[in-house]
Design a protein around this motif. Structure first.
Motif, PDB file in Angstrom:
ATOM      1  N   ASN A  13       0.836  -1.198   0.000  1.00 25.20           N
ATOM      2  CA  ASN A  13       0.000   0.000   0.000  1.00 25.20           C
ATOM      3  C   ASN A  13       0.872   1.251   0.000  1.00 25.20           C
ATOM      4  O   ASN A  13       1.969   1.264   0.582  1.00 25.20           O
ATOM      5  CB  ASN A  13      -0.919   0.014   1.216  1.00 25.20           C
ATOM      6  CG  ASN A  13      -1.878  -1.157   1.238  1.00 25.20           C
ATOM      7  OD1 ASN A  13      -2.168  -1.751   0.201  1.00 25.20           O
ATOM      8  ND2 ASN A  13      -2.359  -1.496   2.420  1.00 25.20           N
ATOM      9  N   PHE A  14       0.368   2.301  -0.662  1.00 21.59           N
ATOM     10  CA  PHE A  14       1.085   3.569  -0.732  1.00 21.59           C
ATOM     11  C   PHE A  14       0.224   4.669  -0.132  1.00 21.59           C
ATOM     12  O   PHE A  14      -0.995   4.721  -0.385  1.00 21.59           O
ATOM     13  CB  PHE A  14       1.391   3.946  -2.191  1.00 21.59           C
ATOM     14  CG  PHE A  14       2.340   3.020  -2.889  1.00 21.59           C
ATOM     15  CD1 PHE A  14       3.694   3.310  -2.955  1.00 21.59           C
ATOM     16  CD2 PHE A  14       1.876   1.868  -3.506  1.00 21.59           C
ATOM     17  CE1 PHE A  14       4.566   2.463  -3.615  1.00 21.59           C
ATOM     18  CE2 PHE A  14       2.738   1.012  -4.167  1.00 21.59           C
ATOM     19  CZ  PHE A  14       4.089   1.313  -4.220  1.00 21.59           C
ATOM     20  N   LEU A  15       0.835   5.543   0.635  1.00 17.80           N
ATOM     21  CA  LEU A  15       0.149   6.738   1.092  1.00 17.80           C
ATOM     22  C   LEU A  15       0.088   7.730  -0.063  1.00 17.80           C
ATOM     23  O   LEU A  15       1.126   8.131  -0.600  1.00 17.80           O
ATOM     24  CB  LEU A  15       0.881   7.363   2.280  1.00 17.80           C
ATOM     25  CG  LEU A  15       0.346   8.722   2.748  1.00 17.80           C
ATOM     26  CD1 LEU A  15      -1.060   8.581   3.332  1.00 17.80           C
ATOM     27  CD2 LEU A  15       1.296   9.351   3.781  1.00 17.80           C
ATOM     28  N   ILE A  16      -1.100   8.110  -0.471  1.00 17.52           N
ATOM     29  CA  ILE A  16      -1.255   9.104  -1.538  1.00 17.52           C
ATOM     30  C   ILE A  16      -1.129  10.503  -0.968  1.00 17.52           C
ATOM     31  O   ILE A  16      -0.377  11.342  -1.464  1.00 17.52           O
ATOM     32  CB  ILE A  16      -2.619   8.950  -2.237  1.00 17.52           C
ATOM     33  CG1 ILE A  16      -2.745   7.562  -2.868  1.00 17.52           C
ATOM     34  CG2 ILE A  16      -2.813  10.045  -3.290  1.00 17.52           C
ATOM     35  CD1 ILE A  16      -4.131   7.274  -3.438  1.00 17.52           C
ATOM     36  N   ASP A  17      -1.880  10.753   0.109  1.00 12.89           N
ATOM     37  CA  ASP A  17      -1.904  12.109   0.666  1.00 12.89           C
ATOM     38  C   ASP A  17      -2.497  12.076   2.071  1.00 12.89           C
ATOM     39  O   ASP A  17      -3.453  11.335   2.323  1.00 12.89           O
ATOM     40  CB  ASP A  17      -2.744  13.021  -0.233  1.00 12.89           C
ATOM     41  CG  ASP A  17      -2.575  14.497   0.099  1.00 12.89           C
ATOM     42  OD1 ASP A  17      -1.486  14.868   0.563  1.00 12.89           O
ATOM     43  OD2 ASP A  17      -3.540  15.259  -0.106  1.00 12.89           O
ATOM     44  N   GLU A  18      -1.936  12.858   2.953  1.00 17.05           N
ATOM     45  CA  GLU A  18      -2.544  13.080   4.256  1.00 17.05           C
ATOM     46  C   GLU A  18      -3.554  14.217   4.134  1.00 17.05           C
ATOM     47  O   GLU A  18      -3.283  15.220   3.478  1.00 17.05           O
ATOM     48  CB  GLU A  18      -1.479  13.475   5.287  1.00 17.05           C
ATOM     49  CG  GLU A  18      -0.482  12.382   5.602  1.00 17.05           C
ATOM     50  CD  GLU A  18      -1.018  11.407   6.642  1.00 17.05           C
ATOM     51  OE1 GLU A  18      -2.208  11.513   7.004  1.00 17.05           O
ATOM     52  OE2 GLU A  18      -0.242  10.536   7.068  1.00 17.05           O
ATOM     53  N   CYS A  19      -4.712  14.043   4.730  1.00 19.74           N
ATOM     54  CA  CYS A  19      -5.703  15.124   4.727  1.00 19.74           C
ATOM     55  C   CYS A  19      -6.352  15.135   6.106  1.00 19.74           C
ATOM     56  O   CYS A  19      -7.495  14.714   6.278  1.00 19.74           O
ATOM     57  CB  CYS A  19      -6.738  14.935   3.630  1.00 19.74           C
ATOM     58  SG  CYS A  19      -7.398  13.259   3.498  1.00 19.74           S
ATOM     59  N   ALA A  20      -5.557  15.568   7.091  1.00 18.09           N
ATOM     60  CA  ALA A  20      -5.991  15.503   8.491  1.00 18.09           C
ATOM     61  C   ALA A  20      -7.382  16.086   8.670  1.00 18.09           C
ATOM     62  O   ALA A  20      -8.221  15.533   9.376  1.00 18.09           O
ATOM     63  CB  ALA A  20      -4.986  16.221   9.372  1.00 18.09           C
ATOM     64  N   ASP A  21      -7.652  17.200   8.015  1.00 15.37           N
ATOM     65  CA  ASP A  21      -9.002  17.781   8.045  1.00 15.37           C
ATOM     66  C   ASP A  21      -9.575  17.716   6.640  1.00 15.37           C
ATOM     67  O   ASP A  21      -9.409  18.629   5.847  1.00 15.37           O
ATOM     68  CB  ASP A  21      -8.974  19.217   8.546  1.00 15.37           C
ATOM     69  CG  ASP A  21     -10.389  19.790   8.716  1.00 15.37           C
ATOM     70  OD1 ASP A  21     -11.363  19.055   8.424  1.00 15.37           O
ATOM     71  OD2 ASP A  21     -10.511  20.944   9.122  1.00 15.37           O
ATOM     72  N   ILE A  22     -10.227  16.628   6.360  1.00 12.57           N
ATOM     73  CA  ILE A  22     -10.751  16.420   5.006  1.00 12.57           C
ATOM     74  C   ILE A  22     -11.792  17.464   4.644  1.00 12.57           C
ATOM     75  O   ILE A  22     -11.999  17.796   3.482  1.00 12.57           O
ATOM     76  CB  ILE A  22     -11.330  14.994   4.886  1.00 12.57           C
ATOM     77  CG1 ILE A  22     -11.522  14.607   3.428  1.00 12.57           C
ATOM     78  CG2 ILE A  22     -12.622  14.849   5.673  1.00 12.57           C
ATOM     79  CD1 ILE A  22     -11.884  13.147   3.244  1.00 12.57           C
ATOM     80  N   PHE A  23     -12.441  18.037   5.655  1.00 12.55           N
ATOM     81  CA  PHE A  23     -13.512  18.993   5.392  1.00 12.55           C
ATOM     82  C   PHE A  23     -12.982  20.389   5.068  1.00 12.55           C
ATOM     83  O   PHE A  23     -13.748  21.276   4.706  1.00 12.55           O
ATOM     84  CB  PHE A  23     -14.470  19.026   6.586  1.00 12.55           C
ATOM     85  CG  PHE A  23     -15.141  17.701   6.807  1.00 12.55           C
ATOM     86  CD1 PHE A  23     -16.228  17.322   6.043  1.00 12.55           C
ATOM     87  CD2 PHE A  23     -14.639  16.800   7.741  1.00 12.55           C
ATOM     88  CE1 PHE A  23     -16.830  16.081   6.219  1.00 12.55           C
ATOM     89  CE2 PHE A  23     -15.234  15.559   7.923  1.00 12.55           C
ATOM     90  CZ  PHE A  23     -16.327  15.201   7.154  1.00 12.55           C
ATOM     91  N   ALA A  24     -11.678  20.572   5.201  1.00 13.92           N
ATOM     92  CA  ALA A  24     -11.062  21.834   4.788  1.00 13.92           C
ATOM     93  C   ALA A  24     -10.515  21.747   3.372  1.00 13.92           C
ATOM     94  O   ALA A  24     -10.048  22.743   2.810  1.00 13.92           O
ATOM     95  CB  ALA A  24      -9.941  22.206   5.758  1.00 13.92           C
ATOM     96  N   GLN A  25     -10.579  20.563   2.776  1.00 14.60           N
ATOM     97  CA  GLN A  25     -10.035  20.370   1.433  1.00 14.60           C
ATOM     98  C   GLN A  25     -10.822  21.160   0.409  1.00 14.60           C
ATOM     99  O   GLN A  25     -12.051  21.215   0.440  1.00 14.60           O
ATOM    100  CB  GLN A  25     -10.064  18.887   1.075  1.00 14.60           C
ATOM    101  CG  GLN A  25      -9.432  18.552  -0.269  1.00 14.60           C
ATOM    102  CD  GLN A  25      -9.389  17.055  -0.511  1.00 14.60           C
ATOM    103  OE1 GLN A  25      -9.215  16.270   0.416  1.00 14.60           O
ATOM    104  NE2 GLN A  25      -9.536  16.656  -1.765  1.00 14.60           N
ATOM    105  N   LYS A  26     -10.092  21.788  -0.531  1.00  7.13           N
ATOM    106  CA  LYS A  26     -10.724  22.565  -1.598  1.00  7.13           C
ATOM    107  C   LYS A  26      -9.918  22.423  -2.882  1.00  7.13           C
ATOM    108  O   LYS A  26      -8.729  22.105  -2.855  1.00  7.13           O
ATOM    109  CB  LYS A  26     -10.797  24.050  -1.221  1.00  7.13           C
ATOM    110  CG  LYS A  26     -11.734  24.375  -0.076  1.00  7.13           C
ATOM    111  CD  LYS A  26     -11.818  25.880   0.160  1.00  7.13           C
ATOM    112  CE  LYS A  26     -12.803  26.200   1.270  1.00  7.13           C
ATOM    113  NZ  LYS A  26     -12.912  27.665   1.510  1.00  7.13           N
ATOM    114  N   GLY A  27     -10.576  22.688  -3.996  1.00  7.40           N
ATOM    115  CA  GLY A  27      -9.901  22.768  -5.273  1.00  7.40           C
ATOM    116  C   GLY A  27      -9.307  21.469  -5.760  1.00  7.40           C
ATOM    117  O   GLY A  27      -9.799  20.383  -5.453  1.00  7.40           O
ATOM    118  N   GLU A  28      -8.203  21.596  -6.514  1.00 11.54           N
ATOM    119  CA  GLU A  28      -7.577  20.443  -7.136  1.00 11.54           C
ATOM    120  C   GLU A  28      -6.077  20.464  -6.899  1.00 11.54           C
ATOM    121  O   GLU A  28      -5.477  21.523  -6.688  1.00 11.54           O
ATOM    122  CB  GLU A  28      -7.842  20.448  -8.653  1.00 11.54           C
ATOM    123  CG  GLU A  28      -9.305  20.415  -9.025  1.00 11.54           C
ATOM    124  CD  GLU A  28      -9.520  20.392 -10.529  1.00 11.54           C
ATOM    125  OE1 GLU A  28      -8.511  20.397 -11.262  1.00 11.54           O
ATOM    126  OE2 GLU A  28     -10.676  20.357 -10.955  1.00 11.54           O
TER     127      GLU A  28
END
Length: 570
Positions: A13-28
């Motif tokens: 398995n590979f870590l693609i990305d950490e997104c500790a607060d997924i609800f703050a994610q925006k854009g691309e």
């Protein structure tokens, strides 16, 4: 909770990305590694975040993608709270395995509940991911995976069928995309979480309605869409999570009414096979006309076959306008009531009504029906015994499926073919007597409304062995079928019966009071709802909505349904 995106391969398995607060994610954004390139996009739609992760590779690889959540929360699948490691699936990947054993979830979701709040994640319908969606919950490790593939195995479920891992091939220009929705909610009980998930699916992938009833009807069917693994079409729709990865003829006819035109067309195309038994040729002609009426091309070859089958069934005996369906050697499987046996020359009201509708559909598709429809109507009317329209000419029982053809006829042709008197007398006979129970009206009952002995469903002393395990009040042995009772009330409403809408509303409340969903049937003795989110029930919303659009009904029924769903959610 902390979240990350994970790429699973057969090797590691590979870590693609950490997104500790997924609800703050925006854009691309784009992430490039030595082996893979990832494009991560986030679209906001009200309170919902629609997240897409696409992976590509220069060389061929087998992969799937997961959202991984970690934290001390209570984890819920669509089935409910999870207390030990489980893998929930939406498809057993075997269209022939009806008695499959699988830890199943009707909707691919995970909710992380902390106190009175939750963070909810739902992947798109399984057909986009080769039917391989899984939800791997590990509460003892405070971790879950919402995935576009399958890790294989069935932890803590020893009776399970065997499941191999499923990956998606990428490379040489081929990519794989995982899509899911994330949202926060105050819902923290199973009913409330399900309600919010239904509403999200309607808002994001449906028509955008605020109606909770509409949302439940659409959502369950949207999530019943599967890739058609027979290859006869791109997609088809399963009747419910209990039905493996197989489309059922009559169920899909009703289910697709609420789905988009492409899926409707795909499900119709999936019927490209022999379908001569039961009411299938009748439904095929009716469905073909519905396709044609909506501006699509119907399957001329199969419609020809259906029409010829209908004519042959009408000419089996005296050619008196009666419809004598094909069935099995023991005289079972001649209509939806599959394990009930009828004499070969018997006329049942359900099939006869559908026959009238199918003949008019055939006429409008360009077939020469001569005087067949007039004869079919006369034969249907002859079933009336002065008190009620019976289940069949030789089975003088009270039954709720007798006006299905009438409702479909009205929806397609804006006309009725049964007299008000026959409908009103039948309605009063059934609704004012012992056929009506606190858990709905018995699908079939004796003339006095009492439960029938199983011998009544047989023929010449023979009873289908399917009845061996069906107790009184369960299934077709006196159970209350949601779709058929609601269609019965709608037919009465169309004929001006004053209490039909009230009775229809009360019947819906029985289901919703049980667990906030509609079911295939209610056990009329135990009050138990069986097979929640049965797909064909959605046709009731579509039909009533169409009646509102035609000015034939108000939205009072819908408003009552929405209020009930709101009130029982907690």
């Amino acid at each position: 909770m902390k979240y990350s995106y994970i790429l699973h391969t057969k090797e590691k398995n590979f870590l693609i990305d950490e997104c500790a607060d997924i609800f703050a994610q925006k854009g691309e954004k784009t992430i490039v590694s030595d082996l893979y390139e990832f494009h991560i996009g986030c679209e906001e739609k009200g309170i919902y975040k629609i997240i897409e992760i696409t992976v590509s590779a220069k060389e061929e690889s087998s992969v799937y993608i997961s959202l991984c959540g970690k934290g001390e929360c209570k984890f819920y699948s669509f089935k409910g709270p999870c207390f030990d490691e489980r893998i929930f699936r939406q498809s057993p990947h075997n269209v022939h395995n009806y008695q499959f054993k699988m830890q199943r979830g009707a909707i691919p979701m995970v909710a992380a509940v902390e106190g009175e709040k939750s963070e909810v994640f739902v992947s798109d319908n399984p057909s986009y991911f080769e039917n391989a969606t899984t939800q791997h919950l590990l509460p003892n490790e405070n971790r879950f995976y919402l995935s576009s593939g399958d890790p294989g195995g069935a932890p803590n479920y020893p009776e399970s069928d065997h499941f191999e891992p499923i990956y998606h091939k990428i490379g040489n220009g081929k990519t794989h995309t995982f899509r899911f929705v994330a949202f926060r909610s105050n819902a923290h009980t199973l009913k409330a979480i399900r309600r919010e998930v239904f509403l999200m699916i309607e808002k994001v992938w449906g028509g955008g309605s605020d109606s909770l009833y509409r949302a439940a009807c659409f959502a369950c069917n949207y999530m019943h869409i599967r890739k058609n693994e027979t290859g006869r079409s791109d997609k088809w729709v399963v009747a419910g999570i209990e039905y493996a990865n197989t489309q059922y003829f009559r169920d899909s006819f009703y289910q697709t009414w609420i789905l988009d035109e492409y899926t409707q067309d795909q499900c119709y195309r999936a019927l490209d096979y022999e379908f001569k038994d039961a009411e299938n040729p009748l439904i095929y002609l009716i469905w073909s006309y519905r396709i044609f009426k909506n501006g699509k091309t119907f399957n001329q070859k199969r419609a020809d076959q259906a029409f010829e089958t209908v004519k042959a069934c009408m000419n089996k005996f005296t050619a008196d306008g009666g419809y004598y369906p094909n069935c099995r050697e023991d005289c079972s499987f001649r209509n939806w009531f599959d394990i009930c046996c009828y004499e070969l020359d018997d006329i049942d009201a359900y099939n006869q009504g559908l026959c009238v509708c199918a003949l008019e559909a055939a006429k409008r598709l360009g077939y020469d029906i001569g005087d067949l429809k007039e004869k079919a109507i006369a034969r249907y009317s002859a079933l009336f015994n002065g008190e009620y329209i019976p289940m069949s000419e030789k089975k003088q029982f009270l039954a709720l499926d007798i006006t299905v053809g009438e409702v479909l006829y009205y929806m397609l042709f804006d006309e009725l073919f049964i007299s008000d008197e026959m409908v009103e007398k039948t309605y009063r006979k059934i609704c004012d007597g012992a056929s009506k129970t606190p858990y709905g009206i018995k699908i079939v009952s004796a003339p006095d409304g009492s439960y029938l002995p199983v011998e009544a469903f047989g023929l010449n002393g023979y009873v289908h062995p399917g009845f061996d395990t069906i107790e009184t009040g369960r299934y077709a042995n006196g159970g209350s079928y949601h779709v058929y009772e609601m269609l019965f009330h709608i037919a009465a409403y169309l004929h001006g019966v004053s209490d039909a809408e009230k009775n229809m509303t009360e019947r819906l409340m029985i289901d919703l009071d049980y667990d906030g969903a509609t079911h295939e049937y209610m056990h009329t003795i135990k009050g138990k709802g069986v097979k929640a989110n049965q797909g064909w029930n959605a046709a009731i919303w579509v039909i009533w909505n169409e009646l509102i659009q035609r000015g034939k009904a108000t939205d009072a029924f819908f408003r009552t349904a929405d209020a009930k769903m709101e009130s029982i959610a907690e």
